[in-house]
Scaffold this motif. Structure first.
Motif, PDB file in Angstrom:
ATOM      1  N   ARG A 107       0.849  -1.250  -0.087  1.00 11.29           N
ATOM      2  CA  ARG A 107      -0.096   0.065   0.160  1.00 11.29           C
ATOM      3  C   ARG A 107       0.763   1.286   0.064  1.00 11.29           C
ATOM      4  O   ARG A 107       0.527   2.327  -0.863  1.00 11.29           O
ATOM      5  CB  ARG A 107      -0.875   0.120   1.266  1.00 11.29           C
ATOM      6  CG  ARG A 107      -1.971  -1.158   1.202  1.00 11.29           C
ATOM      7  CD  ARG A 107      -3.170  -0.999   0.035  1.00 11.29           C
ATOM      8  NE  ARG A 107      -3.896  -2.042   0.414  1.00 11.29           N
ATOM      9  CZ  ARG A 107      -4.978  -2.176  -0.565  1.00 11.29           C
ATOM     10  NH1 ARG A 107      -4.806  -1.379  -1.630  1.00 11.29           N
ATOM     11  NH2 ARG A 107      -5.843  -3.075  -0.638  1.00 11.29           N
ATOM     12  N   CYS A 108       1.942   1.250   0.804  1.00 11.03           N
ATOM     13  CA  CYS A 108       2.824   2.554   0.708  1.00 11.03           C
ATOM     14  C   CYS A 108       3.492   2.631  -0.512  1.00 11.03           C
ATOM     15  O   CYS A 108       3.483   3.966  -1.049  1.00 11.03           O
ATOM     16  CB  CYS A 108       3.799   2.422   2.177  1.00 11.03           C
ATOM     17  SG  CYS A 108       3.158   2.557   3.825  1.00 11.03           S
ATOM     18  N   MET A 109       3.999   1.507  -1.142  1.00 12.50           N
ATOM     19  CA  MET A 109       4.563   1.801  -2.594  1.00 12.50           C
ATOM     20  C   MET A 109       3.478   2.267  -3.563  1.00 12.50           C
ATOM     21  O   MET A 109       3.763   2.697  -4.412  1.00 12.50           O
ATOM     22  CB  MET A 109       5.299   0.317  -2.767  1.00 12.50           C
ATOM     23  CG  MET A 109       6.562   0.112  -2.087  1.00 12.50           C
ATOM     24  SD  MET A 109       7.777   1.634  -2.175  1.00 12.50           S
ATOM     25  CE  MET A 109       7.898   1.652  -4.012  1.00 12.50           C
ATOM     26  N   MET A 110       2.225   1.718  -3.341  1.00  8.56           N
ATOM     27  CA  MET A 110       1.221   2.083  -4.270  1.00  8.56           C
ATOM     28  C   MET A 110       0.894   3.680  -4.019  1.00  8.56           C
ATOM     29  O   MET A 110       0.745   4.391  -5.246  1.00  8.56           O
ATOM     30  CB  MET A 110      -0.173   1.433  -3.872  1.00  8.56           C
ATOM     31  CG  MET A 110      -1.396   1.440  -4.779  1.00  8.56           C
ATOM     32  SD  MET A 110      -2.955   0.796  -4.266  1.00  8.56           S
ATOM     33  CE  MET A 110      -2.113  -1.133  -4.189  1.00  8.56           C
ATOM     34  N   GLY A 146      12.827  -0.197   6.848  1.00 11.34           N
ATOM     35  CA  GLY A 146      14.218   0.462   6.800  1.00 11.34           C
ATOM     36  C   GLY A 146      14.813   1.110   5.554  1.00 11.34           C
ATOM     37  O   GLY A 146      15.061   2.200   5.422  1.00 11.34           O
ATOM     38  N   ASN A 147      14.759   0.008   4.522  1.00 12.10           N
ATOM     39  CA  ASN A 147      15.605   0.306   3.317  1.00 12.10           C
ATOM     40  C   ASN A 147      14.743   0.065   2.081  1.00 12.10           C
ATOM     41  O   ASN A 147      15.131  -0.998   1.336  1.00 12.10           O
ATOM     42  CB  ASN A 147      17.048  -0.200   3.420  1.00 12.10           C
ATOM     43  CG  ASN A 147      17.780   0.199   2.074  1.00 12.10           C
ATOM     44  OD1 ASN A 147      17.610   1.370   1.664  1.00 12.10           O
ATOM     45  ND2 ASN A 147      18.825  -0.519   1.691  1.00 12.10           N
ATOM     46  N   PRO A 148      13.740   0.537   1.928  1.00 13.54           N
ATOM     47  CA  PRO A 148      12.780   0.323   0.856  1.00 13.54           C
ATOM     48  C   PRO A 148      13.350   0.638  -0.688  1.00 13.54           C
ATOM     49  O   PRO A 148      14.305   1.286  -0.771  1.00 13.54           O
ATOM     50  CB  PRO A 148      11.468   0.856   1.180  1.00 13.54           C
ATOM     51  CG  PRO A 148      11.878   2.093   1.820  1.00 13.54           C
ATOM     52  CD  PRO A 148      13.024   1.783   2.613  1.00 13.54           C
ATOM     53  N   GLY A 194      19.403   3.464   1.269  1.00 17.14           N
ATOM     54  CA  GLY A 194      19.781   3.542   2.478  1.00 17.14           C
ATOM     55  C   GLY A 194      18.930   4.193   3.509  1.00 17.14           C
ATOM     56  O   GLY A 194      18.398   5.145   2.922  1.00 17.14           O
ATOM     57  N   ARG A 195      18.671   3.639   4.654  1.00 17.43           N
ATOM     58  CA  ARG A 195      17.854   4.410   5.418  1.00 17.43           C
ATOM     59  C   ARG A 195      18.179   5.855   5.893  1.00 17.43           C
ATOM     60  O   ARG A 195      17.365   6.461   5.840  1.00 17.43           O
ATOM     61  CB  ARG A 195      17.595   3.625   6.774  1.00 17.43           C
ATOM     62  CG  ARG A 195      16.543   3.911   7.660  1.00 17.43           C
ATOM     63  CD  ARG A 195      16.217   3.037   8.940  1.00 17.43           C
ATOM     64  NE  ARG A 195      15.326   2.730   9.548  1.00 17.43           N
ATOM     65  CZ  ARG A 195      15.064   2.204  10.635  1.00 17.43           C
ATOM     66  NH1 ARG A 195      15.955   1.598  11.168  1.00 17.43           N
ATOM     67  NH2 ARG A 195      13.620   1.907  10.957  1.00 17.43           N
ATOM     68  N   ALA A 235       4.367   8.359   2.926  1.00 19.01           N
ATOM     69  CA  ALA A 235       4.403   6.795   2.720  1.00 19.01           C
ATOM     70  C   ALA A 235       5.974   6.238   2.730  1.00 19.01           C
ATOM     71  O   ALA A 235       6.213   5.493   3.333  1.00 19.01           O
ATOM     72  CB  ALA A 235       3.948   6.618   1.127  1.00 19.01           C
ATOM     73  N   TYR A 236       6.827   7.212   2.529  1.00 18.73           N
ATOM     74  CA  TYR A 236       8.296   6.827   2.515  1.00 18.73           C
ATOM     75  C   TYR A 236       8.545   6.783   3.969  1.00 18.73           C
ATOM     76  O   TYR A 236       9.545   6.064   4.339  1.00 18.73           O
ATOM     77  CB  TYR A 236       9.234   7.761   1.806  1.00 18.73           C
ATOM     78  CG  TYR A 236       9.304   7.384   0.344  1.00 18.73           C
ATOM     79  CD1 TYR A 236       9.828   6.161  -0.072  1.00 18.73           C
ATOM     80  CD2 TYR A 236       9.187   8.128  -0.911  1.00 18.73           C
ATOM     81  CE1 TYR A 236      10.230   5.767  -1.202  1.00 18.73           C
ATOM     82  CE2 TYR A 236       9.463   7.896  -2.081  1.00 18.73           C
ATOM     83  CZ  TYR A 236       9.809   6.311  -2.279  1.00 18.73           C
ATOM     84  OH  TYR A 236      10.089   5.954  -3.408  1.00 18.73           O
TER      85      TYR A 236
END
Length: 545
Positions: free
Chosen positions: A126-129, A172-174, A191-192, A163-164
């Motif tokens: 959902r966040c990546m959406m 952490g590191n999407p 990186g975070r 969202a990020y």
């Protein structure tokens, strides 16, 4: 306004964006559908596109509340706010559940792995959406100077940044995708720490510019500069976790700047979580960023519906309603009978006259206890047990009542909740200021302003006010004030308690008494294996195979 947002969100299905994460191409699969370039022609089109982004925070599907638009077995379990709250509260001491769903077992036993479960998949996807939809919106709106569009772009940028923030905190590191990744190169990870710095820069830019509306300049629940400033305060409070460098002064300053933007505490804590909180000026003036729900226009079995219904059995529901003066009625429209609160967490609240094994009442003297306590014990054991549905306490903080004393009734969708979910509210800013000041002062503070903020919260709760506050008191005060609002996991990680054997809770690490340490890798959830397979630019978080 929220009805407009959700009707537009559903209408925005004309854009038919592809929501898969490994491939950020948004070209429709059906050749007869409009592509984004064709759909975005007028300001109304862009308003629908913005609504499409807002909708990703609360909708399970564009057209059927019982069928998710992502690959999960239960549509209600795919909704972002429901699983965001579960990831942050069930993985620690605030929320336990007797259901046997695999994601529930994994979360409350801290036994999740690189294989995604319903919660880790839903929140990540959902966040990546949100990110994907915002990127498409910003790409399509970049080449036009249409009047009114700059504000819509600013809102989209905030929704993407938030969202990020959720992805940074939880995963952490999407992958880091921007407009150039739409129908282009697959995203990489930065990186975070670098992601923290990007979000910080984006929020500061929105605050310094004139496009993101000021507080009160747009109808609720659209985002304003208050939401951007408050998100910075929350990020700075946890900066040491995210970047390795503490930023307590920045957290204090950002919280104070938010407080000065014109918000006020709701006089009655209970009204913050009632069905009409979006129409209640007392509640709304405390909300800085809320996710809107409406049983008529945004049906879902996620959102605040699961918070209203999941705790109560039919007999508990009837008993609470009777105690509140609703004989023959119910506090919740549904009785899912699963969510519990361990006694160890309830003990953070100042409850008077606690009893166990009774057949009536709440199990304590509610009239003379902390007003933030909405507990009920049905006469089972005080100690929570996964195998005993009557053990521990139930919570009815979110209910089907409104501030006028009504209980909703009617057709099938009356079972759903219209209560908005407060992602950020003013009370959190008070607590951030107080904690940051205590840490700057060596762990304990007598600062007049910090004590004043705590005084306001505790007087509203009807409990005594301390003459000094330390970080341990503030952690417990956050547990009381912000229960089931998605903060507890982040708080325990910040305090170093999440992995520590010295801070047990029931079923921590799968051990009934919770006296066990957890692996450090569990402080972030894993990147989805499916995303790793589809995108060779990504690597898994350390500790997950």
């Amino acid at each position: 306004m929220k009805k407009i947002i959700y009707s537009l969100a559903i209408a925005a299905s004309m854009l038919t964006f592809n929501s898969c994460i490994g491939d950020l191409d948004t070209v429709p699969l059906n050749e007869t559908d409009k592509n984004a370039g064709q759909a975005y022609q007028t300001l109304e089109d862009f308003e629908m596109g913005l609504a499409y982004i807002y909708g990703a925070y609360s909708l399970a599907s564009q057209n059927d509340s019982g069928k998710a638009d992502i690959a999960v077995d239960d549509a209600g379990q795919s909704e972002l706010v429901r699983q965001y709250m579960v990831l942050n509260e069930m993985s620690v001491d605030a929320l336990k559940c007797t259901w046997g769903d695999s994601y529930i077992v994994e979360l409350q036993n801290n036994s999740w792995s690189a294989t995604p479960n319903a919660s880790t998949l839903a929140v990540y996807t959902r966040c990546m959406m949100v990110v994907t939809r915002a990127n498409e919106f910003l790409k399509q709106s970049n080449a036009t100077s249409m009047e009114g569009l700059a504000q819509l772009r600013a809102e989209a940028r905030f929704l993407r940044a938030f969202a990020y923030y959720l992805l940074m905190d939880l995963y952490g590191n999407p992958p880091f995708a921007m407009e150039e990744n739409v129908a282009g190169a697959l995203p990489s990870q930065i990186g975070r720490k670098a992601l923290f710095e990007w979000i910080e820069g984006e929020l500061k830019d929105l605050l310094e510019g004139s496009d993101l509306p000021a507080v009160g300049a747009v109808p609720y629940p659209r985002v304003t500069k208050g939401a951007a400033q408050a998100t910075l305060a929350r990020m700075y409070l946890n900066a040491e976790v995210y970047t390795g460098t503490a930023r307590w002064q920045d957290a204090l300053d950002a919280a104070e700047a938010t407080i000065k933007m014109g918000y006020d505490l709701c006089p009655n804590y209970e009204e913050l979580f009632m069905q009409d909180n979006s129409e209640n000026d007392n509640a709304r003036k405390e909300f800085i960023f809320a996710i809107a729900y409406d049983r008529d226009n945004s049906q879902s079995w996620g959102g605040t519906t699961h918070l209203v219904s999941a705790s109560l059995s039919s007999e508990a529901n009837s008993a609470i309603a009777k105690e509140l003066g609703y004989p023959g009625a119910r506090v919740a429209r549904e009785n899912w009978n699963g969510y519990h609160v361990p006694n160890e967490y309830v003990e953070f609240f100042e409850l008077k006259g606690v009893t166990w094994g009774g057949t009536s009442g709440f199990g304590y003297d509610r009239a003379n206890s902390d007003k933030r306590a909405f507990f009920y014990n049905i006469g089972g054991t005080k100690e929570y047990s996964n195998s005993d549905i009557n053990s521990g306490w139930r919570c009815w903080k979110f209910t089907s009542r409104d501030s006028k004393g009504n209980l909703f009734s009617g057709d099938e969708f009356s079972k759903l909740s219209s209560a908005d979910f407060p992602i950020i509210r003013l009370a959190e800013m008070y607590l951030i200021y107080a904690e940051a000041k205590a840490r700057l002062d060596g762990g304990t503070t007598t600062d007049t302003k910090a004590l004043g903020y705590i005084k306001e919260l505790r007087e509203r709760a009807g409990v005594s006010v301390p003459t000094s506050i330390d970080t341990e008191f503030i952690l417990k005060e956050r547990a009381r004030e912000l229960m089931w609002e998605g903060h507890r996991r982040t708080d325990l990680i910040r305090y170093g308690y999440f992995t520590s054997v010295s801070f047990p809770w029931p079923y921590k690490g799968g051990v009934p008494d919770g006296k066990v340490s957890l692996g450090q890798h569990l402080t972030v959830y894993p990147i989805l294996n499916t995303d790793l397979t589809e995108n060779p630019n990504l690597v898994q978080n350390e500790g997950y195979k």
